[in-house]
Design an enzyme around this catalytic site. Structure first.
Site, PDB file in Angstrom:
ATOM      1  N   PHE A  75       5.779   8.533  46.150  1.00 23.28           N
ATOM      2  CA  PHE A  75       6.374   8.121  44.875  1.00 23.28           C
ATOM      3  C   PHE A  75       6.617   6.623  44.795  1.00 23.28           C
ATOM      4  O   PHE A  75       6.739   6.061  43.710  1.00 23.28           O
ATOM      5  CB  PHE A  75       7.710   8.857  44.642  1.00 23.28           C
ATOM      6  CG  PHE A  75       8.871   8.233  45.382  1.00 23.28           C
ATOM      7  CD1 PHE A  75       9.567   7.162  44.832  1.00 23.28           C
ATOM      8  CD2 PHE A  75       9.264   8.697  46.640  1.00 23.28           C
ATOM      9  CE1 PHE A  75      10.625   6.567  45.521  1.00 23.28           C
ATOM     10  CE2 PHE A  75      10.307   8.110  47.327  1.00 23.28           C
ATOM     11  CZ  PHE A  75      10.988   7.034  46.763  1.00 23.28           C
ATOM     12  N   LYS A 130      -4.296  13.110  44.398  1.00 22.14           N
ATOM     13  CA  LYS A 130      -3.103  13.945  44.149  1.00 22.14           C
ATOM     14  C   LYS A 130      -1.895  12.999  44.246  1.00 22.14           C
ATOM     15  O   LYS A 130      -1.383  12.735  45.327  1.00 22.14           O
ATOM     16  CB  LYS A 130      -3.033  15.049  45.219  1.00 22.14           C
ATOM     17  CG  LYS A 130      -2.263  16.292  44.838  1.00 22.14           C
ATOM     18  CD  LYS A 130      -0.836  16.086  44.443  1.00 22.14           C
ATOM     19  CE  LYS A 130       0.113  15.864  45.587  1.00 22.14           C
ATOM     20  NZ  LYS A 130       1.479  15.504  45.117  1.00 22.14           N
ATOM     21  N   CYS A 159       8.052   1.192  52.364  1.00 18.54           N
ATOM     22  CA  CYS A 159       7.810   1.515  53.775  1.00 18.54           C
ATOM     23  C   CYS A 159       7.833   0.263  54.628  1.00 18.54           C
ATOM     24  O   CYS A 159       7.886   0.345  55.847  1.00 18.54           O
ATOM     25  CB  CYS A 159       6.485   2.240  53.941  1.00 18.54           C
ATOM     26  SG  CYS A 159       5.112   1.177  53.531  1.00 18.54           S
ATOM     27  N   GLU A 169       4.355  13.825  42.452  1.00 13.99           N
ATOM     28  CA  GLU A 169       4.767  14.541  41.250  1.00 13.99           C
ATOM     29  C   GLU A 169       6.015  13.924  40.615  1.00 13.99           C
ATOM     30  O   GLU A 169       6.429  14.310  39.535  1.00 13.99           O
ATOM     31  CB  GLU A 169       4.976  16.032  41.550  1.00 13.99           C
ATOM     32  CG  GLU A 169       6.030  16.372  42.602  1.00 13.99           C
ATOM     33  CD  GLU A 169       5.516  16.308  44.048  1.00 13.99           C
ATOM     34  OE1 GLU A 169       4.796  15.340  44.387  1.00 13.99           O
ATOM     35  OE2 GLU A 169       5.857  17.204  44.841  1.00 13.99           O
ATOM     36  N   ARG A 170       6.614  12.931  41.317  1.00 15.63           N
ATOM     37  CA  ARG A 170       7.845  12.352  40.774  1.00 15.63           C
ATOM     38  C   ARG A 170       7.580  11.243  39.758  1.00 15.63           C
ATOM     39  O   ARG A 170       8.395  11.003  38.884  1.00 15.63           O
ATOM     40  CB  ARG A 170       8.730  11.859  41.917  1.00 15.63           C
ATOM     41  CG  ARG A 170       9.356  13.042  42.648  1.00 15.63           C
ATOM     42  CD  ARG A 170      10.266  12.617  43.748  1.00 15.63           C
ATOM     43  NE  ARG A 170       9.594  12.706  45.031  1.00 15.63           N
ATOM     44  CZ  ARG A 170      10.143  12.355  46.185  1.00 15.63           C
ATOM     45  NH1 ARG A 170      11.361  11.880  46.208  1.00 15.63           N
ATOM     46  NH2 ARG A 170       9.475  12.482  47.305  1.00 15.63           N
ATOM     47  N   GLU A 191      15.000   7.048  58.801  1.00 16.43           N
ATOM     48  CA  GLU A 191      14.547   6.191  57.703  1.00 16.43           C
ATOM     49  C   GLU A 191      15.412   6.510  56.492  1.00 16.43           C
ATOM     50  O   GLU A 191      15.326   7.611  55.936  1.00 16.43           O
ATOM     51  CB  GLU A 191      13.074   6.470  57.372  1.00 16.43           C
ATOM     52  CG  GLU A 191      12.576   5.619  56.225  1.00 16.43           C
ATOM     53  CD  GLU A 191      11.156   5.943  55.786  1.00 16.43           C
ATOM     54  OE1 GLU A 191      10.812   7.144  55.680  1.00 16.43           O
ATOM     55  OE2 GLU A 191      10.387   5.005  55.522  1.00 16.43           O
ATOM     56  N   SER A 214       5.934  10.515  53.879  1.00 18.14           N
ATOM     57  CA  SER A 214       6.912  10.567  54.972  1.00 18.14           C
ATOM     58  C   SER A 214       6.245  11.110  56.249  1.00 18.14           C
ATOM     59  O   SER A 214       5.235  11.820  56.195  1.00 18.14           O
ATOM     60  CB  SER A 214       8.082  11.463  54.562  1.00 18.14           C
ATOM     61  OG  SER A 214       7.598  12.748  54.271  1.00 18.14           O
TER      62      SER A 214
HETATM   63  P1  NAD Z   1       6.630  12.607  50.748  1.00 16.93           P
HETATM   64  O1  NAD Z   1       6.135  12.793  52.118  1.00 16.93           O
HETATM   65  O2  NAD Z   1       7.764  13.441  50.283  1.00 16.93           O
HETATM   66  O3  NAD Z   1       5.446  12.870  49.685  1.00 16.93           O
HETATM   67  C1  NAD Z   1       4.176  12.278  49.835  1.00 16.93           C
HETATM   68  C2  NAD Z   1       3.132  13.218  49.241  1.00 16.93           C
HETATM   69  O4  NAD Z   1       3.160  14.436  49.969  1.00 16.93           O
HETATM   70  C3  NAD Z   1       3.385  13.560  47.779  1.00 16.93           C
HETATM   71  O5  NAD Z   1       2.174  13.508  47.095  1.00 16.93           O
HETATM   72  C4  NAD Z   1       3.955  14.975  47.843  1.00 16.93           C
HETATM   73  O6  NAD Z   1       3.600  15.754  46.724  1.00 16.93           O
HETATM   74  C5  NAD Z   1       3.352  15.547  49.099  1.00 16.93           C
HETATM   75  N1  NAD Z   1       4.257  16.504  49.758  1.00 16.93           N
HETATM   76  C6  NAD Z   1       5.609  16.467  49.769  1.00 16.93           C
HETATM   77  N2  NAD Z   1       6.099  17.509  50.470  1.00 16.93           N
HETATM   78  C7  NAD Z   1       5.034  18.203  50.915  1.00 16.93           C
HETATM   79  C8  NAD Z   1       4.904  19.389  51.717  1.00 16.93           C
HETATM   80  N3  NAD Z   1       5.956  20.051  52.179  1.00 16.93           N
HETATM   81  N4  NAD Z   1       3.658  19.835  51.976  1.00 16.93           N
HETATM   82  C9  NAD Z   1       2.582  19.172  51.516  1.00 16.93           C
HETATM   83  N5  NAD Z   1       2.657  18.054  50.753  1.00 16.93           N
HETATM   84  C10 NAD Z   1       3.862  17.572  50.459  1.00 16.93           C
HETATM   85  O7  NAD Z   1       6.941  11.035  50.580  1.00 16.93           O
HETATM   86  P2  NAD Z   1       7.660  10.305  49.369  1.00 16.93           P
HETATM   87  O8  NAD Z   1       9.101  10.641  49.364  1.00 16.93           O
HETATM   88  O9  NAD Z   1       6.878  10.511  48.107  1.00 16.93           O
HETATM   89  O10 NAD Z   1       7.452   8.781  49.784  1.00 16.93           O
HETATM   90  C11 NAD Z   1       8.336   8.094  50.633  1.00 16.93           C
HETATM   91  C12 NAD Z   1       7.841   8.110  52.056  1.00 16.93           C
HETATM   92  O11 NAD Z   1       6.534   7.548  52.128  1.00 16.93           O
HETATM   93  C13 NAD Z   1       8.688   7.255  52.993  1.00 16.93           C
HETATM   94  O12 NAD Z   1       8.827   7.925  54.214  1.00 16.93           O
HETATM   95  C14 NAD Z   1       7.869   5.987  53.156  1.00 16.93           C
HETATM   96  O13 NAD Z   1       8.114   5.276  54.347  1.00 16.93           O
HETATM   97  C15 NAD Z   1       6.495   6.544  53.137  1.00 16.93           C
HETATM   98  N6  NAD Z   1       5.519   5.525  52.794  1.00 16.93           N
HETATM   99  C16 NAD Z   1       4.733   5.071  53.799  1.00 16.93           C
HETATM  100  C17 NAD Z   1       3.820   4.077  53.532  1.00 16.93           C
HETATM  101  C18 NAD Z   1       2.935   3.556  54.619  1.00 16.93           C
HETATM  102  O14 NAD Z   1       1.990   2.863  54.307  1.00 16.93           O
HETATM  103  N7  NAD Z   1       3.185   3.851  55.882  1.00 16.93           N
HETATM  104  C19 NAD Z   1       3.696   3.556  52.233  1.00 16.93           C
HETATM  105  C20 NAD Z   1       4.510   4.060  51.239  1.00 16.93           C
HETATM  106  C21 NAD Z   1       5.422   5.058  51.530  1.00 16.93           C
END
Ligand code: NAD
Length: 496
Positions: A148, A172, A280, A175-176, A382, A225
């Site tokens: 997101f 994909k 991140c 969704e937020r 985090e 994450s």
């Molecule tokens: P998230 O892991 O909740 O979601 C990321 C994606 O995974 C979304 O598209 C979501 O729909 C999907 N998802 C969520 N739960 C899932 C599940 N149980 N099973 C399968 N798919 C699922 O992450 P977020 O809250 O959207 O983003 C924040 C996180 O992303 C933080 O931890 C941040 O550090 C990380 N991030 C990392 C980088 C990097 O380059 N390392 C860059 C940006 C964000």
């Protein structure tokens, strides 16, 4: 009600089944709903992308690049509207949204160089009359799953290069905040990408699992994450896919006694509280070497954090907007309470903060902790919110050992005037992206982005040169043209 659907084969489609509300985090109001794809809908997109692949892979790289040039121009022309969408659903302030988009566009600019990047390697006379070359062929249908916090930039890390390399793509998004990626994706069609080459399927876990299970998806890029990154990596790998999965972070800045402390405070403010700490690469731990440094840094930060200008991102002059959701607000506020209970000293408390006229928005004030220790939950987790933890140590080596022992290794930075210390630090620290007096060392689009340890699962980083390797596979061809009619005999020895 504004409904964000899917974009498959150049058309918006809705299966009219499951939806999830989309909020304006500055007001707490529902502003729309996003469709959540079923496995069948995802498979529709895969079928379309698979059908589009043969013609797209045969399209000359220069023609594909010319589309990317037009796409870049459309992104520039529509920047204001894209940034409004980013702020409306993510909450980040307008300047920050513009910075995000700018960094995304730089990835499109890099993808415009695909013909050069795909040139391959050639050797004449690897044997008598034998020439060899390696070329980089597209994989087929590839998918991207994005978080997101950068709804424009992170998808742009992925599909411009994947498509420029000749793949077809399924995105994909989170969704937020799905509106900006949908708006941007449609610009790609306007730029000239044929229908089916680029598709967006919105959804949640059901859609992600369908991506990971689809036999026709060759590779998956994930950013999000760490627990989900690890899940996507192992499940995707088990199903025979190439996967790169970028995860979470806890980025430390080391402040040496010889650093320019006024500049350090300025830098920490932006790096810790910009985008409400939802980056991140955000600095979430300031490691002060020596109590003198810590006392001065903490004293200056305390007043600056209390004076942060916080409000709706579209209002001029705001430095920080709201958090993404009520649920995330509660998580961050809960971690602050944890920190207090664990004995860290809370110098600025962002809880119980509200913005007049926006009482239902997910606004949290900036928080500042001193005397944080590595055994505390606020140090280990985090937080992904506007919370900076100050840790006091007595030497650079202690600071480095602490960073190396942390589960994450995304970004880090050292503030110093000592070239020897900076060189030692950047040479030895177990972190993927290192800044020297640069608080957010996000690599330029022509390098690659990736952390170490549990911040990245997979061998190749995102964007830049690694993305060309990730979205292609090497084929090596060895060729000779014997003179006709000349018998060369059979060789049983291994050719050498
Ligand atoms: P998230 O892991 O909740 O979601 C990321 C994606 O995974 C979304 O598209 C979501 O729909 C999907 N998802 C969520 N739960 C899932 C599940 N149980 N099973 C399968 N798919 C699922 O992450 P977020 O809250 O959207 O983003 C924040 C996180 O992303 C933080 O931890 C941040 O550090 C990380 N991030 C990392 C980088 C990097 O380059 N390392 C860059 C940006 C964000």
């Amino acid at each position: 009600m504004n409904t964000i659907t899917h974009f498959i084969n150049g058309q918006e489609v809705d299966e009219q089944a499951r939806y999830q509300d989309v909020y304006n985090p500055a007001t707490g109001e529902i502003t729309g709903r996003v469709a959540l794809a079923s496995k069948e809908k995802l498979e529709d997109a895969v079928a379309v992308a698979k059908a589009a692949f043969p013609a797209w892979r045969s399209t000359p790289p220069l023609k594909r690049a010319q589309i990317m040039f037009r796409f870049k121009q459309l992104l520039e022309d529509n920047a204001a509207e894209i940034c409004n969408l980013l702020t409306a659903e993510h909450g980040k302030v307008t300047d920050d949204a513009m910075g995000e988009l700018r960094r995304g566009i730089e990835n499109v600019e890099y993808a415009c160089g695909a013909p050069e990047l795909l040139k391959g390697e050639h050797s004449r006379n690897t044997g008598p009359g034998i020439d060899s070359w390696s070329e980089f062929q597209p994989l087929g249908v590839v998918a991207g799953i994005t978080p997101f916090n950068f709804p424009a930039m992170v998808p742009l890390w992925m599909y411009p290069m994947a498509i420029a390399c000749g793949n077809t793509f399924i995105l994909k998004p989170s969704e937020r905040d799905p509106s900006a990626p949908m708006f941007i994706g449609k610009l790609l069609k306007e730029a000239g990408v044929p229908d089916g080459v680029f598709n967006i399927v919105n959804g949640d876990k059901e859609c992600v699992d369908a991506i990971l299970e689809s036999p026709d998806i060759q590779a998956v890029s994930f950013v999000g994450s760490t627990p989900i990154a690890e899940y996507v990596y192992s499940k995707g790998n088990a199903n025979g896919k190439r996967v790169q999965a970028l995860g979470g972070a806890k980025n430390h800045a080391i402040i040496m006694p010889d650093a320019d402390l006024d500049n350090v405070v300025d830098a920490l403010m932006g790096a810790a509280y910009g985008s409400c700490g939802e980056r991140c690469m955000a600095i979430s731990v300031a490691v002060c070497v020596g109590d003198d440094v810590a006392n001065q840094i903490v004293g200056d930060l305390k007043s600056r954090v209390s004076e942060l200008r916080i409000g709706p991102g579209l209002e001029n002059g705001q430095e920080m907007g709201p958090l993404i959701t009520q649920q995330h607000y509660e998580k961050v506020a809960g971690l602050i309470t944890n920190g207090v209970n664990e004995g860290a000293k809370l110098l600025v408390d962002g809880r119980d903060f509200s913005v007049a006229g926006h009482e239902k928005g997910y606004f949290l004030g900036g928080s500042l902790f001193d005397h944080v220790t590595p055994d505390m939950e606020i140090y280990k987790t985090e937080i992904f919110g506007p919370v900076l933890c100050v840790v006091r140590v007595d030497s650079l080596q202690t600071a480095m050992d602490m960073i190396d022992n942390h589960e994450y290794g995304n970004g880090t930075c050292i503030f110093t005037r000592d070239g020897g210390a900076a060189r030692y630090f950047s040479d030895h620290i177990n972190v993927g992206m290192v800044g020297v007096n640069v608080p957010l060392p996000v690599p330029a689009a022509y390098h690659s982005f990736g952390g170490w340890k549990r911040s990245l699962f997979g061998d190749l980083s995102a964007y830049g040169p690694d993305s060309v390797r990730f979205y292609t596979r090497r084929k090596t061809i060895t060729q000779r043209w014997p003179s006709s009619g000349v018998r060369e005999g059979t060789q049983f020895a291994f050719p050498s």
